[in-house]
Design a protein around this motif. Structure first.
Motif, short mmCIF file in Angstrom:
data_model
loop_
_atom_site.label_atom_id
_atom_site.label_comp_id
_atom_site.label_asym_id
_atom_site.label_seq_id
_atom_site.Cartn_x
_atom_site.Cartn_y
_atom_site.Cartn_z
N ILE A 45 -4.63 -5.31 11.85
CA ILE A 45 -4.77 -6.26 10.75
C ILE A 45 -3.57 -7.20 10.72
CG2 ILE A 45 -4.71 -6.45 8.23
CD1 ILE A 45 -6.53 -4.02 8.08
N GLY B 76 -10.04 -1.52 6.83
CA GLY B 76 -8.93 -1.36 5.91
C GLY B 76 -9.42 -1.17 4.48
N TRP C 39 5.08 -7.37 10.48
CA TRP C 39 4.27 -6.22 10.08
C TRP C 39 3.79 -5.43 11.29
CZ3 TRP C 39 1.11 -8.94 5.68
CH2 TRP C 39 1.80 -8.77 4.47
N SER D 27 -10.74 2.32 4.07
CA SER D 27 -9.71 3.36 3.93
C SER D 27 -9.24 3.47 2.50
CB SER D 27 -8.53 3.07 4.86
OG SER D 27 -7.78 1.96 4.42
N HIS E 240 0.80 -1.23 0.00
CA HIS E 240 0.00 0.00 0.00
C HIS E 240 0.83 1.27 0.00
CE1 HIS E 240 -3.37 -2.61 0.74
NE2 HIS E 240 -2.89 -2.99 1.88
N PRO F 13 -5.97 4.72 10.24
CA PRO F 13 -5.16 3.60 9.73
C PRO F 13 -3.99 3.25 10.64
CG PRO F 13 -5.68 5.13 7.96
CD PRO F 13 -6.13 5.78 9.23
N ARG G 140 4.72 -1.59 11.51
CA ARG G 140 3.67 -0.60 11.45
C ARG G 140 3.53 0.20 12.75
NH1 ARG G 140 -0.89 -4.13 8.05
NH2 ARG G 140 0.44 -4.36 6.17
N HIS H 130 -10.57 -5.75 8.97
CA HIS H 130 -10.23 -5.74 7.55
C HIS H 130 -11.20 -4.90 6.75
CE1 HIS H 130 -6.98 -8.89 7.20
NE2 HIS H 130 -7.37 -9.05 8.46
N GLU I 95 -4.15 -0.70 10.75
CA GLU I 95 -3.15 -1.49 10.04
C GLU I 95 -2.35 -2.41 10.96
OE1 GLU I 95 -2.82 -1.83 6.78
OE2 GLU I 95 -4.54 -0.54 6.51
N ASP J 252 -1.50 -8.15 2.61
CA ASP J 252 -1.91 -8.46 3.97
C ASP J 252 -3.22 -9.24 3.98
OD1 ASP J 252 -3.21 -6.24 2.99
OD2 ASP J 252 -2.85 -4.98 4.74
N HIS J 253 -4.17 -8.87 3.14
CA HIS J 253 -5.44 -9.60 3.07
C HIS J 253 -5.24 -11.00 2.49
CE1 HIS J 253 -7.26 -5.88 4.21
NE2 HIS J 253 -6.86 -5.28 3.12
#
Length: 438
Positions: A262, A297, A431, A300, A25, A255, A435, A294, A259, A210-211
Motif C-alpha cells: 500500500i 487493508g 513508509w 484487515s 493504525h 498485513p 514497514r 487497499h 501494508e 495512508d488511504h
C-alpha cells in the motif's frame, strides 16, 4: 530562482510535517467477547495492555508515540509475557472497577480467570493481550451491562452463544446499556447499515492517513473531472471486490505483505504525477490493481473486530459506503482548497483575490493549530489536529506561490501539483522502508 527556492522550502516543511504522521493504525480497538450462560458471565478482552498499565489516555489517540508515556509503553512491550502479566495483575482491580459489570442493576463480583500475553515482538508495534474475567450471575436475571471508559479507547463488544447477538462499537465513554442474556438485541439490517457507515468513514477521516495520501495522489495528477472520475471509479471497484473477499475469508493476505505494498502504491501514483500531467491509458488499470491492495487493508480493519454474522451484508455495505464518503470528502476538501488557485491559473480570477484568500487561509490554519484547545479538538477528531492543519497551511502557501507567480508557464502544476506529489511520494517511500525494515 527565488520562487523555486520558496517551493523547495515549503515542500521540505510539508515533508517534515507529513513524515510525523507515518505511524498510522498503531492503536487498535479492543475486542470484547461476552458470554452469559448457565448462571455465569464470561468476558474475554483482547486489548493493548501496555497502554492500559502505563496509564495512557487512549481517547482520541491513534498512536501511543503521540503521548507523554510512549517510552513507558515501549518498555512494557519489551517485557516477557510473564513479567507483563504480573504488571497487569497489579492494575487489574482498577480495570475491573472501571468496567462496572452488572446483572440488571446489581454489580457483579468479577474475578480473573486468565491472562494471555503475546510473545515479545517489534516493540514499536502493539501486541495483543487477552484477559478473561468471569462472575456468577444471580438467579432470574434477564440482562447484563458494562461500562467502557473513554480513556481505554474503543471497544468492539460482541455477545456470543445466542441468536441475534448484541454487537456494538463503543467509544468516548459509551456504555453497553442492558444486554439481554437470551439474545435478541441485534440491530435490524437498516440500523446495522447505519451504524457501520461512520466506522468506514472514520477509517478514512481521520484514521486512514495512508488511504488519504493515496487519494490525494490521484487528485494531484489533475483536478479535472474526467481523469479523476476514471481513477476513483477504478479504485472504488477494486477495493470493493477485495474488501468483500477479505471480509468473507475467501482471500487472506498477511498485513506484513499488504501494508508495504500500500505504501509503495502511494509512492508510485505520486511520482507518476511528476513524470506526466496526462493520464496514460494504463493508469486506470494500475489504479485498479492498487485498489485491490487497499481493499485488503480495509478488510484487515474489519477482521480486527469482525462483522455481525446475521447482518454481515448490511454491515459490509455500510462500512464500504462510509469509506467512499470519506474518500469523496478528501477530494471535495482538496478541490475547495485549490479552487481559487485553479481559477487564477486559468485567468478566471484576479491574482489579488487569490493572494487574499490564501493569505487568510494560512493564518487561519496555523492559528487553529496553535491557538485553539488542541486536546479538545483531538478528542473530537481522534488525532492531534496539527496533523491536518499544518499540511493544509503549507498547501495554502503553495497555492499562494502559484497565484503570485501565475505568469510562469503552468504555474499551478509547477508550484502545487508537483511539490505536493513529490512530498506524497517521499512519504510513501518512507513508509515502505519503515514497514519492511524498521
Amino acid at each position: 530562482m527565488p520562487h523555486l527556492l520558496l517551493v523547495r522550502l515549503l515542500t521540505g516543511v510539508f515533508l517534515l510535517i507529513s513524515a510525523s504522521t507515518a505511524w498510522a493504525h498503531e492503536v487498535r480497538p479492543a475486542i470484547g467477547d461476552l458470554t452469559a450462560a448457565d448462571g455465569r458471565l464470561e468476558l474475554a478482552l483482547s486489548l493493548n495492555a501496555e497502554a492500559l498499565v502505563a496509564g495512557v489516555n487512549l481517547d482520541g489517540v491513534t498512536d501511543t508515540d503521540e503521548t507523554d508515556s510512549s517510552d513507558r509503553v515501549d518498555a512494557l512491550r519489551a517485557l516477557s509475557p510473564e513479567e507483563m502479566a504480573e504488571r497487569l495483575r497489579a492494575a487489574l482491580a482498577d480495570v475491573v472497577a472501571a468496567l462496572d459489570l452488572r446483572a440488571g442493576d446489581a454489580p457483579l463480583n468479577a474475578q480473573l480467570d486468565s491472562i494471555d500475553v503475546a510473545p515479545v515482538g517489534n516493540t514499536d508495534l502493539p501486541r495483543d493481550t487477552t484477559i478473561v474475567l468471569s462472575a456468577d450471575l444471580p438467579p432470574a436475571v434477564d440482562t447484563v451491562q458494562m461500562s467502557w471508559p473513554a480513556e481505554y479507547g474503543t471497544l468492539v463488544l460482541r455477545q456470543q452463544g445466542v441468536e441475534d447477538p448484541y454487537t456494538e462499537y463503543l467509544s468516548g465513554g459509551q456504555g453497553s446499556g442492558p444486554i439481554s442474556i437470551s439474545g435478541g438485541d441485534q440491530r435490524g439490517a437498516l440500523a446495522t447499515f447505519a451504524a457501520y457507515v461512520p466506522v468506514g468513514f472514520d477509517h478514512i477521516l481521520p484514521l486512514g492517513l495512508d488511504h488519504i495520501l493515496f487519494v490525494l495522489g490521484l487528485f494531484f495528477l489533475s483536478p479535472r473531472i474526467r481523469p479523476l472520475l476514471w481513477q476513483v471509479s477504478a479504485f472504488t471497484l477494486a477495493h470493493t471486490v477485495t474488501l468483500a473477499l477479505g471480509a468473507t475469508g475467501v482471500v487472506s493476505v498477511s498485513p506484513a505483505i499488504v501494508e508495504p505494498l500500500i505504501a509503495a502504491s502511494i509512492a508510485y501514483v505520486a511520482f507518476e504525477n511528476i513524470r506526466s500531467p496526462v493520464m496514460s491509458r494504463w493508469r486506470p488499470l494500475v489504479i485498479f490493481g492498487f485498489g485491490l491492495l487497499h481493499g485488503l487493508g480495509f478488510a484487515s480493519v474489519l477482521g480486527e473486530f469482525g462483522l455481525p454474522q446475521d447482518r454481515f451484508l448490511s454491515a459490509l455495505i455500510g462500512f464500504n459506503i462510509g469509506v467512499e464518503l470519506g474518500q469523496l470528502t478528501v477530494i471535495a476538501a482538496m478541490l475547495a482548497l485549490v479552487w481559487v488557485a485553479l481559477r487564477v491559473d486559468e485567468g478566471r480570477a484576479k491574482v489579488e483575490a487569490g493572494q487574499t484568500v490564501y493569505g487568510v487561509l494560512i493564518v487561519l490554519f496555523l492559528g487553529a493549530g496553535f491557538l485553539v484547545d488542541r486536546g479538545a479538538m483531538a478528542a473530537v477528531l481522534e488525532v492531534d489536529p496539527i496533523v491536518f492543519l499544518a499540511p493544509l497551511a503549507v498547501l495554502s502557501a503553495l497555492c499562494l506561490a502559484s497565484v503570485t507567480l501565475v505568469d510562469e508557464l503552468a504555474a499551478y502544476r509547477r508550484f502545487v501539483e508537483i511539490p505536493a506529489s513529490a512530498v506524497i511520494g517521499l512519504v510513501g517511500l518512507y513508509w515502505v522502508i519503515e514497514r519492511v525494515f524498521l
